[in-house]
Design an enzyme around this catalytic site. Structure first.
Site, short mmCIF file in Angstrom:
data_model
loop_
_atom_site.label_atom_id
_atom_site.label_comp_id
_atom_site.label_asym_id
_atom_site.label_seq_id
_atom_site.Cartn_x
_atom_site.Cartn_y
_atom_site.Cartn_z
N THR A 48 0.83 -1.20 0.00
CA THR A 48 0.00 0.00 0.00
C THR A 48 0.86 1.25 0.00
OG1 THR A 48 -1.69 -1.19 1.26
CG2 THR A 48 -1.84 1.21 1.23
N TYR A 110 -13.07 -5.05 -1.65
CA TYR A 110 -14.22 -4.67 -2.47
C TYR A 110 -15.24 -5.80 -2.62
CZ TYR A 110 -17.22 -2.49 -5.88
OH TYR A 110 -18.32 -1.97 -6.51
N TYR A 136 -2.35 -10.38 5.28
CA TYR A 136 -2.39 -8.98 5.70
C TYR A 136 -3.82 -8.58 6.02
CZ TYR A 136 -1.70 -3.87 4.94
OH TYR A 136 -1.66 -2.50 5.04
N ARG A 141 -9.12 -0.84 4.77
CA ARG A 141 -8.96 -0.74 3.32
C ARG A 141 -9.71 -1.84 2.56
NH1 ARG A 141 -5.03 2.86 1.37
NH2 ARG A 141 -3.63 3.67 2.97
N LYS A 164 0.18 -9.89 9.15
CA LYS A 164 0.37 -8.46 9.38
C LYS A 164 -0.91 -7.90 9.98
CE LYS A 164 1.31 -4.03 7.11
NZ LYS A 164 1.55 -3.32 5.82
N ILE A 207 5.85 -4.36 10.14
CA ILE A 207 5.99 -3.88 8.77
C ILE A 207 5.62 -2.40 8.86
CG2 ILE A 207 5.12 -4.07 6.41
CD1 ILE A 207 4.69 -7.05 6.93
#
Length: 294
Positions: A48, A110, A136, A141, A164, A207
């Site tokens: 990202t 999405y 992740y 998001r 993550k 991260i």
């Protein structure tokens, strides 16, 4: 690569662009080498923070190739996720061929699959690509958390070796840590402000966005915490706290790119639809960076 490889600091690398928004590979190479020299434990390009969402697949692979060629002794954990399983498979295979040592796979966004579909998505990549993989979780998001049960089940797969954590939910992160203790599985903070408490819960490192601009301090913070020196780790957390907060004053990676420009590391140029940092936020960020330089 083993669980130990995923211990420490892994900067979520920014991607430098020229003014025409083409990738600045020379500066990218220097950026990767600077991070390695600073003592990070690995680098994470085309996530990202690296603006992978605006890159073509070819550009994606070219960035991985540049970073893999630039570093000598640290692993390259390449972002290769998608909300399309076929696309994630293709990107992951191409990342492996480009020199990636491991993969970072965002959960499908999405289309928001149910837990069964999410697990099948991750298993498809893990079965097909023989590299260590980090799943992740960033529901802000993607629209949905990776269920704890899904993470625990995936941890049994030999190629799924990390998680993550970027949900902001320490209870959820703690449960993943608790229930995967017997596995070869690393839980890494994906939120700089929560790295210290996640390590205190049993996490393995981070991260990190902030490590792009403050790699040495981030390495010192995480190293102190992992060594059990929480007094020193807390002091470093206090030093970096304003930076951690300010780097998310607008959508990541807008502030970190501006910070990189202020430090003379690379241009703040980003690809649309990301916009330049707002003037008042720019002054806030400048003040924070100046304080860290004193």
């Amino acid at each position: 690569m083993t669980h130990d490889t995923f211990t420490g600091v892994f900067p979520a690398m920014t991607t430098p662009f020229h003014d025409d928004e083409s990738i600045d590979h020379d500066t990218l190479r220097a950026h990767a080498q600077r991070l390695e020299t600073a003592g990070v434990d690995g680098v994470v390009p085309v996530g990202t923070t690296g603006e992978s969402a605006t890159m073509s697949h070819d550009e994606h692979v070219e960035v991985i190739e540049t970073v893999a060629d630039a570093v000598e002794d640290v692993p390259v954990i390449a972002g290769s996720g998608s909300n399309n399983t076929r696309e994630a498979l293709e990107l992951s295979e191409r990342a492996a061929a480009a020199g990636a040592d491991g993969l970072l796979l965002i959960s499908p966004y999405y289309n928001i699959p149910e837990p069964e579909g999410m697990q099948a998505h991750f298993r498809a990549v893990a079965d097909a690509v023989d590299l260590p993989q980090i799943i992740y979780n960033v529901p802000g998001r993607t629209g949905r958390n990776i269920a704890v049960e899904t993470a625990v089940s995936l941890a049994e797969h030999e190629n799924v070796v990390g998680y993550k954590a970027a949900s902001g939910d320490l209870n959820r992160t703690n449960e993943v840590i608790e229930r995967t203790r017997a596995e070869n599985f690393a839980v890494l903070s994906g939120d700089d402000a929560l790295t210290l408490p996640i390590i205190a819960q049993g996490g393995s490192g981070c991260i990190s966005v902030a490590a792009n601009v403050e790699p040495e301090r981030t390495v010192a913070l995480v190293g102190s915490a992992l060594a059990g020196d929480f007094d020193r780790a807390r002091e470093l957390q206090y030093e970096l706290g304003d930076l951690f907060r300010t780097l998310f004053i607008e959508t990541n990676p807008i502030p970190i790119n501006e910070a990189m420009d202020m430090r003379g590391i690379h241009s703040a140029t980003m690809r649309s639809p990301l916009n330049p940092l707002q003037p008042d936020h720019r002054e806030t960020l400048r003040a924070v960076l100046e304080e860290l330089e004193r």
